[in-house]
Design an enzyme around this catalytic site. Structure first.
Site, PDB file in Angstrom:
ATOM      1  N   ASP A  91       0.839  -1.205   0.000  1.00  0.00           N
ATOM      2  CA  ASP A  91       0.000   0.000   0.000  1.00  0.00           C
ATOM      3  C   ASP A  91       0.871   1.251   0.000  1.00  0.00           C
ATOM      4  OD1 ASP A  91      -2.571  -0.982  -0.122  1.00  0.00           O
ATOM      5  OD2 ASP A  91      -2.864  -1.046   2.039  1.00  0.00           O
ATOM      6  N   LEU A  92       1.893   1.253   0.841  1.00  0.00           N
ATOM      7  CA  LEU A  92       2.729   2.443   0.989  1.00  0.00           C
ATOM      8  C   LEU A  92       3.535   2.732  -0.269  1.00  0.00           C
ATOM      9  CD1 LEU A  92       3.961   1.869   4.655  1.00  0.00           C
ATOM     10  CD2 LEU A  92       2.081   3.302   3.870  1.00  0.00           C
TER      11      LEU A  92
END
Length: 396
Positions: free
Chosen positions: A167-168
């Site tokens: 996600d990051l």
């Protein structure tokens, strides 16, 4: 003046990948309008941990934004989004393409309203393929991308990383794409759509591991805390703790053997003299090194290794890391005042500029905190019009 001062971002994202990207833009000075449902971003309820009833997960990815609560299920709510899109430079969304089309907020519709708009779509599997409407979750992508297969102990089960790193990194990729599109717009005068997928980001992030498989056909394995291509490069126990040792080349290995351990035979042995042979004989060398390190205490060993410019670190927990000299020297921990939680502490943006610094941090907003002010200032809504929208349940 900050790098992105004057840039307006319409943020239609929730949870982590999207909010992480828009927080980076906000840190750089963009004005970010975070659109939330009347129930709020999912992560507002992800707790514990929490401070004064506020989810710390939500706090981690939403500073420097303005929150508007809008019901996109209502035509009036969707019209507000179209009106804001007409005033924005960037829109970031992480809806499933079918959902966005159904709402009438797809790129084609937004581009017709604002041809200069930079549109960034964040999905699990990208757009324009049979999987485009499959929800994307970091944990699932970690499993599907092969990352879990190379993470964990050699004889243990596959493991996910302790943070949602796909996600990051997807959020970081989104920022790269948005900034590049803004730069290109300066030349063409036109906006465009940027298609960012968690699955793309994950496979790209395999880096040397992907390259190894693609060019040799050999399926990578798990090595625990060790490295597939470098030895010694792992954790070792000492008399009173453990160290992370990263001997990156043969010269560092020579200094380890001769100057730190005083074991010249470990360097002259042809099985260990060069990195390739060390990786082939790791099962022999690593136990020898472990026995040698067991006689040292952490502080003395780290000092001796650093004196020889051999990369080494102490294994710390999160508290120790955030309170470390490194964090202190870089002023990494910052704070801002929150109307409910009081002082909120955060890790600052890693982006440092000599002339145009990131903005002074503002605490993540309360749910819908800026609904009226943004609609009044940006769209010119009167008090009567805002009251009517509230009464109809369009905004909150």
């Amino acid at each position: 003046m900050s790098v992105l001062q004057g840039i307006k971002v319409l943020d239609l994202t929730r949870i982590l990948a999207g909010p992480w990207s828009t927080m980076a833009l906000a840190d750089l000075g963009a004005e970010v309008w975070k659109i939330e449902s009347l129930e709020g971003d999912d992560t507002r309820s992800w707790m514990p941990p929490a401070k004064a009833g506020i989810s710390t997960y939500y706090l981690s990815a939403n500073r420097n934004k303005q929150s508007l609560a809008v019901d996109l299920r209502k035509p009036e709510g969707r019209q507000l989004i179209l009106d804001l899109a007409a005033q924005a430079d960037v829109v970031v969304e992480n809806f499933l393409p079918a959902s966005l089309k159904r709402l009438g907020l797809d790129y084609e519709t937004l581009a017709a309203v604002n041809p200069r708009l930079i549109h960034c779509s964040i999905t699990g599997y990208g757009r324009g393929n049979p999987m485009e409407n499959r929800p994307g979750y970091d944990f699932i992508i970690q499993a599907e991308s092969g990352f879990m297969s190379i993470t964990g102990e050699k004889e243990g089960e596959p493991m996910r990383l302790g943070v949602a790193f796909i996600d990051l990194v997807t959020g970081m990729n989104a920022v790269q794409g948005i900034l590049a599109a803004l730069f290109e717009r300066e030349k063409s005068g036109l906006g465009q759509s940027v298609d960012i997928a968690l699955s793309d980001s994950a496979l790209h992030f395999l880096a040397n591991v992907a390259s190894g498989y693609l060019n040799t056909g050999k399926v990578p394995q798990r090595y625990g805390n060790a490295h597939a291509s470098i030895v010694p490069y792992q954790l070792f126990n000492t008399a009173d703790g453990s160290i992370a040792l990263a001997v990156g080349n043969d010269e560092q290995y020579r200094r380890l053997c001769l100057d730190v351990l005083k074991r010249p035979e470990l360097h002259s042995d042809p099985r260990f003299a060069q990195n390739k042979s060390r990786t082939e004989n790791r099962e022999v060398l690593v136990p020898i090194l472990q026995d040698a390190f067991a006689g040292w205490n952490n502080e003395a060993l780290i000092g001796a290794l650093r004196a020889q410019a051999i990369p080494v670190g102490e294994v710390k927990d999160v508290a120790q890391a955030l309170e470390s000299e490194t964090a202190g020297y870089r002023d990494l921990v910052i704070s801002a005042e929150h109307p409910v939680a009081g002082e909120v502490r955060m890790v600052r943006s890693p982006l440092r500029f000599s002339r145009t610094p990131t903005v002074v941090a503002k605490a993540p907003p309360l749910h819908g905190q800026h609904t009226d002010s943004v609609l009044s200032r940006v769209l010119g809504k009167s008090d009567a019009e805002l009251a009517e929208l509230h009464q109809a349940g369009v905004i909150g």
